[in-house]
Motif scaffolding. Structure first.
Motif, PDB file in Angstrom:
ATOM      1  N   LYS A  88      74.690  19.653  58.811  1.00  0.00           N
ATOM      2  CA  LYS A  88      73.816  20.393  57.896  1.00  0.00           C
ATOM      3  C   LYS A  88      72.846  21.282  58.671  1.00  0.00           C
ATOM      4  CE  LYS A  88      75.507  18.272  54.371  1.00  0.00           C
ATOM      5  NZ  LYS A  88      76.824  18.637  54.063  1.00  0.00           N
ATOM      6  N   THR A  89      71.938  20.689  59.388  1.00  0.00           N
ATOM      7  CA  THR A  89      70.951  21.448  60.159  1.00  0.00           C
ATOM      8  C   THR A  89      70.564  20.648  61.388  1.00  0.00           C
ATOM      9  OG1 THR A  89      69.164  20.475  58.876  1.00  0.00           O
ATOM     10  CG2 THR A  89      69.905  22.641  58.182  1.00  0.00           C
ATOM     11  N   ILE A  90      70.049  21.364  62.333  1.00  0.00           N
ATOM     12  CA  ILE A  90      69.534  20.727  63.540  1.00  0.00           C
ATOM     13  C   ILE A  90      68.015  20.785  63.448  1.00  0.00           C
ATOM     14  CG2 ILE A  90      69.419  20.855  66.054  1.00  0.00           C
ATOM     15  CD1 ILE A  90      72.156  22.355  65.884  1.00  0.00           C
ATOM     16  N   ALA A 101      52.393  20.417  77.863  1.00  0.00           N
ATOM     17  CA  ALA A 101      51.322  21.316  77.427  1.00  0.00           C
ATOM     18  C   ALA A 101      51.742  22.780  77.352  1.00  0.00           C
ATOM     19  CB  ALA A 101      50.126  21.179  78.380  1.00  0.00           C
ATOM     20  N   GLU A 102      52.986  23.101  77.610  1.00  0.00           N
ATOM     21  CA  GLU A 102      53.403  24.502  77.629  1.00  0.00           C
ATOM     22  C   GLU A 102      54.226  24.841  76.373  1.00  0.00           C
ATOM     23  OE1 GLU A 102      55.166  25.726  81.392  1.00  0.00           O
ATOM     24  OE2 GLU A 102      54.407  23.846  82.233  1.00  0.00           O
ATOM     25  N   PRO A 103      53.587  25.313  75.303  1.00  0.00           N
ATOM     26  CA  PRO A 103      54.284  25.573  74.042  1.00  0.00           C
ATOM     27  C   PRO A 103      55.463  26.555  74.174  1.00  0.00           C
ATOM     28  CG  PRO A 103      51.916  25.887  73.783  1.00  0.00           C
ATOM     29  CD  PRO A 103      52.168  25.610  75.219  1.00  0.00           C
ATOM     30  N   GLU A 104      55.292  27.577  74.997  1.00  0.00           N
ATOM     31  CA  GLU A 104      56.372  28.562  75.139  1.00  0.00           C
ATOM     32  C   GLU A 104      57.594  27.941  75.823  1.00  0.00           C
ATOM     33  OE1 GLU A 104      58.282  31.825  74.207  1.00  0.00           O
ATOM     34  OE2 GLU A 104      56.238  31.407  73.575  1.00  0.00           O
ATOM     35  N   HIS A 105      57.356  27.132  76.825  1.00  0.00           N
ATOM     36  CA  HIS A 105      58.455  26.444  77.521  1.00  0.00           C
ATOM     37  C   HIS A 105      59.144  25.447  76.574  1.00  0.00           C
ATOM     38  CE1 HIS A 105      60.789  24.816  80.795  1.00  0.00           C
ATOM     39  NE2 HIS A 105      60.402  23.593  80.449  1.00  0.00           N
ATOM     40  N   ILE A 106      58.370  24.748  75.776  1.00  0.00           N
ATOM     41  CA  ILE A 106      58.920  23.801  74.796  1.00  0.00           C
ATOM     42  C   ILE A 106      59.827  24.552  73.817  1.00  0.00           C
ATOM     43  CG2 ILE A 106      58.321  22.330  72.828  1.00  0.00           C
ATOM     44  CD1 ILE A 106      55.752  21.571  74.418  1.00  0.00           C
ATOM     45  N   LYS A 107      59.354  25.684  73.312  1.00  0.00           N
ATOM     46  CA  LYS A 107      60.123  26.471  72.360  1.00  0.00           C
ATOM     47  C   LYS A 107      61.434  26.945  72.980  1.00  0.00           C
ATOM     48  CE  LYS A 107      59.748  30.520  69.399  1.00  0.00           C
ATOM     49  NZ  LYS A 107      58.900  31.624  68.958  1.00  0.00           N
ATOM     50  N   GLU A 108      61.376  27.446  74.209  1.00  0.00           N
ATOM     51  CA  GLU A 108      62.584  27.911  74.913  1.00  0.00           C
ATOM     52  C   GLU A 108      63.567  26.763  75.123  1.00  0.00           C
ATOM     53  OE1 GLU A 108      61.468  29.812  78.576  1.00  0.00           O
ATOM     54  OE2 GLU A 108      60.171  31.254  77.543  1.00  0.00           O
ATOM     55  N   SER A 109      63.062  25.606  75.485  1.00  0.00           N
ATOM     56  CA  SER A 109      63.920  24.441  75.721  1.00  0.00           C
ATOM     57  C   SER A 109      64.604  23.995  74.442  1.00  0.00           C
ATOM     58  CB  SER A 109      63.108  23.292  76.317  1.00  0.00           C
ATOM     59  OG  SER A 109      62.595  23.659  77.579  1.00  0.00           O
ATOM     60  N   GLU A 110      63.858  23.957  73.360  1.00  0.00           N
ATOM     61  CA  GLU A 110      64.448  23.573  72.081  1.00  0.00           C
ATOM     62  C   GLU A 110      65.504  24.587  71.643  1.00  0.00           C
ATOM     63  OE1 GLU A 110      61.198  22.891  69.349  1.00  0.00           O
ATOM     64  OE2 GLU A 110      60.816  20.881  70.156  1.00  0.00           O
ATOM     65  N   GLN A 111      65.250  25.868  71.889  1.00  0.00           N
ATOM     66  CA  GLN A 111      66.229  26.899  71.543  1.00  0.00           C
ATOM     67  C   GLN A 111      67.520  26.724  72.353  1.00  0.00           C
ATOM     68  OE1 GLN A 111      64.001  30.554  72.049  1.00  0.00           O
ATOM     69  NE2 GLN A 111      63.392  30.581  69.889  1.00  0.00           N
ATOM     70  N   LYS A 112      67.396  26.355  73.625  1.00  0.00           N
ATOM     71  CA  LYS A 112      68.580  26.110  74.457  1.00  0.00           C
ATOM     72  C   LYS A 112      69.414  24.958  73.890  1.00  0.00           C
ATOM     73  CE  LYS A 112      66.797  27.697  78.907  1.00  0.00           C
ATOM     74  NZ  LYS A 112      66.426  27.290  80.282  1.00  0.00           N
ATOM     75  N   GLN A 115      71.129  26.172  70.626  1.00  0.00           N
ATOM     76  CA  GLN A 115      72.233  27.083  70.936  1.00  0.00           C
ATOM     77  C   GLN A 115      73.435  26.323  71.487  1.00  0.00           C
ATOM     78  OE1 GLN A 115      70.360  29.927  73.519  1.00  0.00           O
ATOM     79  NE2 GLN A 115      69.472  31.088  71.820  1.00  0.00           N
ATOM     80  N   THR A 116      73.179  25.353  72.337  1.00  0.00           N
ATOM     81  CA  THR A 116      74.275  24.561  72.899  1.00  0.00           C
ATOM     82  C   THR A 116      74.955  23.725  71.826  1.00  0.00           C
ATOM     83  OG1 THR A 116      73.154  24.471  75.044  1.00  0.00           O
ATOM     84  CG2 THR A 116      74.867  22.814  74.633  1.00  0.00           C
ATOM     85  N   LEU A 117      74.169  23.089  70.973  1.00  0.00           N
ATOM     86  CA  LEU A 117      74.747  22.288  69.889  1.00  0.00           C
ATOM     87  C   LEU A 117      75.541  23.154  68.920  1.00  0.00           C
ATOM     88  CD1 LEU A 117      71.782  19.841  69.179  1.00  0.00           C
ATOM     89  CD2 LEU A 117      73.994  19.263  70.188  1.00  0.00           C
ATOM     90  N   LEU A 118      75.016  24.329  68.578  1.00  0.00           N
ATOM     91  CA  LEU A 118      75.724  25.221  67.666  1.00  0.00           C
ATOM     92  C   LEU A 118      77.031  25.729  68.276  1.00  0.00           C
ATOM     93  CD1 LEU A 118      72.761  27.268  66.115  1.00  0.00           C
ATOM     94  CD2 LEU A 118      74.146  25.493  65.010  1.00  0.00           C
ATOM     95  N   ALA A 119      77.018  26.033  69.562  1.00  0.00           N
ATOM     96  CA  ALA A 119      78.240  26.483  70.235  1.00  0.00           C
ATOM     97  C   ALA A 119      79.280  25.364  70.264  1.00  0.00           C
ATOM     98  CB  ALA A 119      77.919  26.961  71.649  1.00  0.00           C
TER      99      ALA A 119
END
Length: 154
Positions: A88-90, A101-112, A115-119
């Motif tokens: 259904k959704t991830i 403490a690095e929100p941008e790094h957390i966001k990038e990691s979650e996106q990776k 993307q891997t799960l969707l692929a």
């Protein structure tokens, strides 16, 4: 990976219908008796297969279920999707925010990860689509249907 028993039963329903002598309709009771499963449970599967246009039902004395399209046009992916087995959704619970403490790094990691799960999911569905159910049968058996499942238990 665990194969849902509904997927397995749906595959066998479609194979039984493909092999039915002269492709005559089969009643759900005949299907459930041959598969040795509950008729009420099998009817739920048949409804889902019908909504996905894999089987069609005719309500008459001679009626029952038939394939809605040739078995060589039905893939394992069709069955999987008919029974609503796809992801259904991830979602994330964002535990990383409590640890790092690095929100941008957390966001990038979650996106990776997403993307891997969707692929991986897309590759999985592509492989399911490659397996046509007809490849599980002898062509001469499903072309005209050679088994009278109704007479199997007489």
């Amino acid at each position: 990976m665990k194969l849902n028993k509904s997927v397995e039963q749906a595959v066998y329903v479609l194979l039984l219908l493909a092999l039915q002598k002269d492709h005559r309709p089969l009643k759900s009771q005949v299907l459930s008796q041959n598969l040795q499963v509950s008729d009420s449970y099998l009817k739920n599967i048949l409804i889902k297969l019908s909504h996905a246009d894999l089987v069609q039902a005719s309500a008459s004395k001679q009626g029952g279920y038939q394939l809605a399209k040739p078995i060589d046009q039905i893939s394992l992916k069709d069955v999987y999707f008919a029974l609503d087995q796809q992801t259904k959704t991830i979602t994330f619970s964002h535990l990383s925010k409590a640890l790092f403490a690095e929100p941008e790094h957390i966001k990038e990691s979650e996106q990776k990860i997403v993307q891997t799960l969707l692929a991986g999911e897309e590759a999985f569905y592509e492989r399911l689509d490659e397996l046509k159910l007809a490849s599980l049968l002898h062509k001469e058996a499903y072309t005209t249907g050679v088994i009278d499942w109704e007479k199997r238990f007489e």
